[in-house]
Write an enzyme that holds these catalytic residues in place. Structure first.
Site, PDB file in Angstrom:
ATOM      1  CB  CYS A 115      -0.943   0.010   1.186  1.00 11.91           C
ATOM      2  SG  CYS A 115      -2.022  -1.412   1.175  1.00 11.91           S
ATOM      3  CG  HIS A 257      -3.455   3.017   0.724  1.00 12.16           C
ATOM      4  ND1 HIS A 257      -3.743   2.533  -0.531  1.00 12.16           N
ATOM      5  CD2 HIS A 257      -3.701   2.015   1.594  1.00 12.16           C
ATOM      6  CE1 HIS A 257      -4.123   1.276  -0.410  1.00 12.16           C
ATOM      7  NE2 HIS A 257      -4.104   0.938   0.859  1.00 12.16           N
ATOM      8  CG  ASN A 287      -6.854  -1.413   0.010  1.00 15.31           C
ATOM      9  OD1 ASN A 287      -5.995  -1.108  -0.827  1.00 15.31           O
ATOM     10  ND2 ASN A 287      -6.563  -1.687   1.268  1.00 15.31           N
TER      11      ASN A 287
END
Ligand code: UT7
Length: 331
Positions: A115, A257, A287
């Site tokens: 990430c 993020h 995500n």
């Protein structure tokens, strides 16, 4: 003095729209739970019978970014590919993308920063550019999560969160004394928390027991990662601001993020940011790990939220755990 600036961005999403309602047919979950706990309404997954890898998604995003940068593939000096879901264990997806772009010898490497890949990738690109090793760098963040998710109730804490997609950014060194491009960068990792978010199966010597125990599926101690993110992200934001000798008021937009809308809201609150200074699109994409920030940046540019002169703060934390913050002034 060399400054690293973004010349073009692109995004490409997988083709299958999967709503929260669709997931309720696969597992014991609800639209209400997913939206309340994560903010996610939908995500894109590749088609079930689609035989593609992240280099294919990355290629499509790259074509758009290259066109906007007015580069041809031959202009690229180096490819940095961020992914936790590479086409194969080795070689890296960067090499596969290099070939798909029709290139013969251009160097390419993958980074395993999950990430925070965009933060690490930008920083590495900046270092390559400022040291004269490369002047035009293509960064790609791409993930295909859907094929590794356990799409049943036992995997629901992870499988409702992740989406498939790619973002690409063309980075170029320009000679200028203006305060543009990458202004500061701060990176961290804490291997002590490696088991909080992992795919535990080793890359070699995989046993039948590994498969039986599900070590080839992603595992996440969500609460621990959540708590770590909410603590570390404002901290690294302050460090990046101090390094650039800026205050939070100098930032026009924070692009975090996209792991969980609640994490981003907690960071927003902690940094006392008004709604128009933070960009979220997790509601539509879930995500996408390494792809999340470059996709969000591409959207923010397309929506004219990021303009010439905008000062941006990129923040992200994920598996490793690794995290970082980068301040960038668009030109
Ligand atoms: O991008 C990489 C970094 N990753 C992150 O930053 C993720 C950080 N963590 C999170 O986003 C959150 O921790 C999650 C969204 C993963 C989970 O949210 P939570 O509020 O921490 O929920 P929880 O894990 O504490 O689970 C609460 C309850 C549990 O049931 P009990 O034990 O209270 O009866 C879970 O079994 O919710 C249950 N649950 C679900 N229920 C419906 C877990 N997943 C689901 C689901 N649908 N999909």
């Amino acid at each position: 003095m060399k400054k690293t600036v973004i010349k073009g961005t692109g995004r490409y999403l997988a083709s299958r729209l999967v709503t929260n309602e669709d997931l309720t047919k696969l597992m014991d979950t609800s639209d209400e739970w997913i939206q309340k706990r994560t903010g996610i309404k939908q995500r894109f997954w590749i088609q079930e019978d689609e035989k593609i890898g992240v280099s294919d998604l990355g290629l499509e995003a790259s074509k758009i970014a290259l066109k906007r940068a007015k580069w041809s593939p031959d202009d690229i000096d180096l490819i940095i590919f961020g992914t936790l879901s590479p086409d194969m264990h080795f070689p890296g997806s960067g090499c596969l993308l290099q070939h798909k772009l029709g290139l013969e010898k251009t160097p390419a490497f993958d980074i395993r920063q999950q990430c925070s890949a965009f933060l690490y990738g930008l920083t590495m690109a900046d270092a390559f550019i400022c040291s004269g090793h490369a002047n035009r760098i293509l960064f790609v963040g791409a993930e295909i999560h859907s094929t590794a998710l356990v799409k049943e109730t036992r995997g629901r804490d992870v499988s409702v969160i992740f989406g498939d997609g790619a973002g690409a950014v063309c980075l170029e060194g320009v000679d200028t004394d203006q305060p543009v491009g990458i202004l500061s960068s701060v990176l961290h990792s804490q291997g002590e928390l490696a088991t909080s978010l992992m795919m535990a199966v080793p890359a070699s010597n995989i046993t039948e027991d590994d498969i039986r125990q599900g070590r080839h599926n992603p595992f996440m101690d969500g609460r621990n990662v959540f708590k770590t993110a909410v603590r570390r992200l404002p901290e690294v934001a302050n460090d990046a601001l101090a390094k650039a000798e800026l205050s939070v008021d100098d930032i026009d937009l924070v692009i975090l993020h996209q792991a969980n809308l609640r994490i981003n809201q907690a960071v927003q609150q902690s940094m006392k940011l008004p709604d128009d200074k933070i960009f979220n699109n997790i509601q539509r994409y879930g995500n996408m790990t390494a792809a999340s920030i470059p996709v969000a940046l591409d959207e923010a540019i397309e929506k004219n939220i990021v303009k010439k002169g905008s000062t941006l703060l990129f923040l992200g934390l994920g598996a490793g755990v690794t995290w970082g913050g980068v301040i960038y002034k668009h030109s």
